[in-house]
Scaffold this active site. Structure first.
Site, PDB file in Angstrom:
ATOM      1  N   ASP A 143       0.882  -1.163   0.000  1.00  0.00           N
ATOM      2  CA  ASP A 143       0.000   0.000   0.000  1.00  0.00           C
ATOM      3  C   ASP A 143       0.923   1.216   0.000  1.00  0.00           C
ATOM      4  O   ASP A 143       1.439   1.611   1.042  1.00  0.00           O
ATOM      5  CB  ASP A 143      -0.903  -0.006   1.235  1.00  0.00           C
TER       6      ASP A 143
ATOM      7  N   GLU B 137      -1.285  -1.324  -4.959  1.00  0.00           N
ATOM      8  CA  GLU B 137      -2.484  -0.557  -5.269  1.00  0.00           C
ATOM      9  C   GLU B 137      -2.212   0.390  -6.426  1.00  0.00           C
ATOM     10  O   GLU B 137      -1.169   1.029  -6.493  1.00  0.00           O
ATOM     11  CB  GLU B 137      -2.936   0.233  -4.039  1.00  0.00           C
TER      12      GLU B 137
ATOM     13  N   ASP C 213      -2.556   0.844   7.378  1.00  0.00           N
ATOM     14  CA  ASP C 213      -1.757   0.710   6.156  1.00  0.00           C
ATOM     15  C   ASP C 213      -1.294  -0.728   5.940  1.00  0.00           C
ATOM     16  O   ASP C 213      -1.255  -1.213   4.801  1.00  0.00           O
ATOM     17  CB  ASP C 213      -0.557   1.659   6.195  1.00  0.00           C
TER      18      ASP C 213
END
Length: 173
Positions: free
Chosen positions: A8, A67, A139
């Site tokens: 992430d 991502e 996160d």
């Protein structure tokens, strides 16, 4: 068996999550955050690259999932996020690890069942799916969710290819 490193990305905090998939079962291998305190962007990108490189060396992942950039209201923030992603992707590419990208909506859909899920729902489902004793930091949970999304997507593609192959063989006999 496959080891998947999920990332992430962020220019201040980059979450990571590592899972092992054996068939339909998942095992948690590790997660956390690379915290970046350097004031200048080039140094922050180096820290992300070096941190992801260390994770790759430690966990020896077979696949890398990250991502995809979303278009934010602030173009400067989107640009920095894209650069952080690039630093992480280069670390995987330098080790010849295949890189897969997923939108936030795809990740939430795969893990929670709805693309509009919030962070607490993602954290809860990651904890449940991986049978974690505690809720992971946001996160890190997002990174684990990215790894799980990749695993689910790959399983779905394999299942669909098997059905297509089976249908094709049946027609040709």
């Amino acid at each position: 068996m496959s080891i998947i490193l999920g990332i992430d990305p962020g220019s201040r905090i980059t979450g990571y999550g590592v899972i092992k998939q054996l068939g339909a079962k998942f095992s948690y291998l590790g997660s956390g955050c690379i915290r970046i305190t350097a004031p200048e962007l080039p140094e922050r990108l180096r820290i992300i690259h070096d941190g992801v490189s260390e994770l790759i060396q430690q966990f020896q992942p077979d696949e890398f999932a990250i991502e995809r950039v979303f278009m934010a209201r602030n173009a400067d923030s989107a640009l920095k996020l894209g650069q952080a992603r690039g630093a992480a992707i280069v670390a995987a590419a330098c080790r010849d690890i295949p890189v897969y990208e997923y939108s936030a909506r795809e990740v939430k859909q795969a893990v929670v069942g709805t693309g509009g899920a919030d962070k607490t729902q993602v954290q809860h489902m990651v904890k449940q799916i991986l049978s974690l004793p505690a809720t992971p930091q946001a996160d890190a949970a997002d990174a684990l969710a990215i790894a799980l999304c990749h695993s689910h997507t790959r399983q779905s593609l394999i299942a669909m290819s098997g059905k297509v192959s089976g249908q094709a063989r049946g027609r040709w006999r």
